[in-house]
Design a protein around this motif. Sequence first.
Motif, short mmCIF file in Angstrom:
data_model
loop_
_atom_site.label_atom_id
_atom_site.label_comp_id
_atom_site.label_asym_id
_atom_site.label_seq_id
_atom_site.Cartn_x
_atom_site.Cartn_y
_atom_site.Cartn_z
N ARG A 237 0.82 -1.30 -0.01
CA ARG A 237 -0.04 0.08 0.05
C ARG A 237 0.80 1.18 -0.11
O ARG A 237 0.47 2.42 -0.56
N GLY B 228 1.84 2.36 -3.18
CA GLY B 228 0.57 2.79 -3.90
C GLY B 228 0.36 1.40 -5.12
O GLY B 228 -0.36 1.64 -6.11
N THR C 80 -1.69 -0.80 -5.14
CA THR C 80 -3.09 -1.74 -4.62
C THR C 80 -4.35 -0.81 -5.76
O THR C 80 -4.19 0.30 -5.97
N THR C 81 -5.25 -1.83 -5.66
CA THR C 81 -6.40 -1.28 -6.38
C THR C 81 -7.59 -0.98 -5.24
O THR C 81 -7.55 -1.63 -4.16
N PRO C 82 -8.50 -0.15 -5.49
CA PRO C 82 -9.35 0.37 -4.54
C PRO C 82 -10.22 -0.91 -3.81
O PRO C 82 -10.34 -1.90 -4.85
N SER C 83 -10.57 -0.97 -2.85
CA SER C 83 -11.12 -2.38 -2.17
C SER C 83 -12.39 -1.75 -1.27
O SER C 83 -12.19 -0.70 -0.52
N PRO D 6 -10.33 -2.35 2.74
CA PRO D 6 -9.12 -1.94 2.59
C PRO D 6 -7.98 -2.57 3.69
O PRO D 6 -6.95 -2.88 3.45
N LEU E 81 0.28 3.19 8.24
CA LEU E 81 -1.27 2.41 8.00
C LEU E 81 -1.98 1.48 9.07
O LEU E 81 -1.97 0.50 9.22
N MET F 131 -9.19 6.06 9.13
CA MET F 131 -10.31 5.81 8.22
C MET F 131 -11.37 5.40 9.26
O MET F 131 -12.74 5.90 9.07
N SER G 268 -11.65 6.50 2.59
CA SER G 268 -10.89 5.14 2.61
C SER G 268 -9.26 5.36 2.68
O SER G 268 -8.91 6.30 1.95
N ILE G 269 -8.72 4.38 3.30
CA ILE G 269 -6.99 4.50 3.25
C ILE G 269 -6.63 4.22 1.73
O ILE G 269 -5.46 4.35 1.63
N ASP G 270 -7.52 3.59 0.96
CA ASP G 270 -6.97 3.61 -0.49
C ASP G 270 -6.42 4.77 -0.94
O ASP G 270 -5.67 4.86 -1.93
N SER H 134 -2.86 4.95 -0.69
CA SER H 134 -2.00 4.28 -1.59
C SER H 134 -1.99 5.34 -2.75
O SER H 134 -0.87 5.38 -3.43
N ARG H 135 -3.11 5.76 -3.04
CA ARG H 135 -3.08 6.59 -4.58
C ARG H 135 -2.29 7.78 -4.44
O ARG H 135 -1.43 8.04 -5.46
N ASN I 15 0.47 7.98 -2.34
CA ASN I 15 1.64 7.51 -2.55
C ASN I 15 2.15 7.39 -3.99
O ASN I 15 3.36 7.59 -4.24
N ARG I 16 1.39 6.65 -4.73
CA ARG I 16 1.70 6.29 -6.08
C ARG I 16 2.04 7.67 -6.79
O ARG I 16 3.05 7.73 -7.61
#
Lengths: 227, 640, 256
Positions: free
Chosen positions: A186, A189, A191-194, A197, C216, C221, C229-231, C234-235, C237-238
């Motif tokens: 994670r 980055g 990962t795909t949305p879930s 999570p 994390l 969240m 979302s903590i998703d 990730s985004r 960070n990417r």
Amino acid sequence: MWLLTLYRSTVGKKAIMAVTGLLLVVFVIGHMAGNLQVFVGAARMNGYAAFLKSTGELLWVVRLGLLAAVLLHILMALQLTRIKAAARPVDYQKRQPQVSTVASRTMRWGGVLLLVFIVFHLLHFTTGTIFPWASAPDALHPEFSHTDVYGNVMSAFHTPWVVLFYVVAMLFLLLHLFHGAWSSVRTLGLTTPSRQPMKRHVATVVALVVWLGFTAVPVAVFFGVIR
Amino acid sequence: MPLSLDSRMPAGPLADKWDKHRFDMKLVNPANKRKYTVLVVGSGLAGASAAASFSEMGYNVRCYCYQDSPRRAHSIAAQGGINAAKNYQNDGDSIQRLFYDTINGGDFRAREANVYRLAQISVRIIDQCVAQGVPFAREYGGLLANRSFGGAQVSRTFYARGQTGQQLLLGAYQALEKEIAKGGVTMYPRAEMLDLIVVNGRARGIVVRDETTGTIEPHLADAVVLATGGYGNVFYLSTNAKGCNTTAIWRSYKRGAAFANPCYTQIHPTCIPVAGEHQSKLTLMSESLRNDGRVWVPKRTDDIAKAPGSIAESDRDYFLERKYPSFGNLSPRDIASRAAKEVCDEGRGVGPGGRGVYLDFADAINRLGENKIRERYGNLFEMYERITDENPYRVPMRIYPAVHYTMGGLWVDYNLMSTIPGLHVAGEANFSDHGANRLGASALMQGLADGYFVLPNTIGDYLASNKLDPVPVDAPEVRAAVADVQARTNRLLSIKGKRTVASFHRELGKIMWEYCGMARDAAGLSKAIELIPRLREEFWAGVNVPGSGSDLNQTLEYAGRVADFLELGELMCRDALHRNESAGGHFRTEYQTPDGEALRNDDEFAYVAAWEYGGEGAAPILNREPLVFENIKLSQRSYK
Amino acid sequence: MNMKLRVWRQSSPDAKGALKEYAATDVSPDMSFLEMLDELNERLMEQGEVAIAFDHDCREGICGSCGVMINGVAHGPMKGTATCQLHMRSFKDGDTIVIEPWRAAAFPVVKDLVVNRGAFDRIIQAGGYVSVATGAAKDANSIPVPKEDSDAAMDAAACIGCGACVAACPNGSASLFTAAKVSHLGLLPQGQPERYRRALKMVAQMDLESFGGCTLFGECMEACPKEISIDFISRMNRDFLVGAATAPMERGGGED
């Protein structure tokens, strides 16, 4: 220089931790697979050890690479811990964690314990240094041999506290991987949305397999399953 | 001497007025813009969009808000949507139709030219917001979705779930922060404007109290924009945020700005009813709920305590559908509110105190399925359940009207300038575009039209047309204004009486709701005009404001705001008493049609009532700006 | 219901604060948490005491002004709910409730339960916008946005900037807040030109404000009233990593 950009930011520091962590996960899985050859027999185990030694410089490249990964991992952890401490100089009088896992909350001190374990383990099995220190009647290794890895293993795990130390350390490795193998992906980055999570199937399997694989050896030797 | 109420309405055909006016206005040379300082008070849709746009043009801007961040202004709470005459749905919408609907919805008490301009600009607002990244709802094809909203028969409302105001405000806030980063805007959060500085008849600055340090300082400039929102909190209970107040516009009124149509207040039909004495504010349930919910009460008073599910279909009175067959549950806000009040007055109201009507989704759930309803209104249903502990998927919601919006405000001309030259007023704080009643999804439109597109054009004309010499900080007018604020603050702190500020506010709210609420009459209003000054005297003799003036003192801030409400309330009642007709949100029981609808009196009251401060202890002076309708025929609103 | 409150009182930013005990009596289950504090303040003021300062405004869970630590949980026990929308029916008669301000170096206490969250505004200033001036926009429907992207952007844009994510994070990290804005704009076509630069600059500002790093824990969240979302972290960070790898060579990466 983009490495400097990484090094300067918390996200970058975490990315460095994640990359080094993932390298170590790969190593740990390989190491565990190698260990399991103990169950096949002495010839197989010692043959594998001899093969590793025969790679010569390559082995040292890997060893230095791992050392660098561990050092970077620790350095980033230290820096992030300092940043964290500065981020909340006055703490709450009461705090009730809601969803954070035990694994996530033990990353720092569990990591320190794993470091202690790694040092002990290297002195124990790689250099055999602990052997002379413990040359008393209940010696850890009655005889340490650089070629008979199988024999070293058999003799090492008859002392209860040593086995206990290994078992406890592997529990912390389980926790470290349960959080780390998941969060590093994670952090990068990848990962795909879930919908959930916090769920982590792959990391759970990796952590359990590594834990089982590593714990099996000392426990099996201790209880005489292999001799 | 009566005020000059020159609306500066441009001549020519309605559709060309704004373009012509923009051409006729003077421009400020780009190199000179940074020499001008403009103060923007308030950081909601109107304030943030104006401040950001001014700075983009090159002006030197200072922006003030009482909250800790400009992002918290109460525009953020608008749920339903924003209108625009895009006609993306090909359902017959046009600028002309939005113009007509707005004038008609406002019961013919707004200026034609202003409203037409609003309808013209509405189209560009959506473009601007989309470019900023406002995540409006979309169809699968990727284009913008629309819905029809409160009182409109076309789908012209753009929305972002139930959080349209939030998303539009964040768009304006982001633009504002962008300009703050560039240095064009200096932001003053936790800062409250407590007076207007008028020098040589022009607005040249404001007196500001820093809420965290208590420092009271003058801020001087070339022009001042007030975008400080509405005054619905005069009723104590309203859907406004707790901090919403009238102080900025009220202080300006006392410095000479005319206050127009103060009695026009909008009561929103779909709010969660009062639960008890502790109630501190009322929560709106978006009007969009009326698209799928059906409003009813039991036919017989004996049934009001029964579980709603056990009341047979034939024993229910879907009173909006019955009284207004063509608009039904989508009747305009003032009409729906009054109808709810009527059935409750008849003793058929439900819930605590009998002040509530059902908003029932059972039919919609049967027709569309629970998932579809969840998709449309999920967050509203959750909010309802959190507050009431009842599940609206199973039992009908209970709703009741609550004060929501104030159409009145400082009088402004076509350029949005008040009767004090240099003092501009935008958004809910001015009186302009909604007449006597605002249609749903029009407030966001107006706030952003004023801030993004009107003021950036008109402020330059003011600055370029007037010679504005610098005002020294120690000018007598500046020193006097600061001293006034100091004295007032010290006075509030030194009374040390027995009663809390909230107790006065509650009492004022009860008077206003009782006598100047959904239905008004001459006797009640006269009584309120006696009661309010008495309460004001008690306040200044007996209020208790603990703490000091030199640090964060929320009680002190509150006391200052309530003191102003205690004066404004009286003006509202005077305005309501003088307006011997019913129009939109102003319903005088003496003036109604035989079937209970608002009865306007266009011969005598087709004007804007602009009240001028008469001085301490003197009655306010009424000035009239006649409303001329050249493009629309006045008619009685009919939603039957 | 009757309850015992232990409330953080601190007269000024530099003063030493402490938990002070109060009794909340006759609490109705239908009261909101803030109405319970209102009533307590009314009583304190009737006794000539200074009211407990706390931030609040809209009281419908959208302005993000309110927010306190309630028994060690940001915004209290009800999930997806800001303090103003928390009702006393979530508590029992006789409960003790500890109320503290958000704690973070970047959120200094102003008074009692009020903190300064200006750091959030400065993170937005660093790049949380699309650089478009008023008047420059083309027709809204000329930019089609896939519904999925628009919905995901809205999920992120729902952030109310209350600071609960920071308050609940054991590291005091502002990652969820920053990630929400980076993702909201990064998911939309309008946000693409500045996407990576924005991530770099906002993260840099977040670090500058002395927030902690994200490890994390997931507490943010859970505390978030909008359940963001903590998703999105990730985004962010990417986007940050891509930005760091592709940005022109500059100190700190991504300055003008």
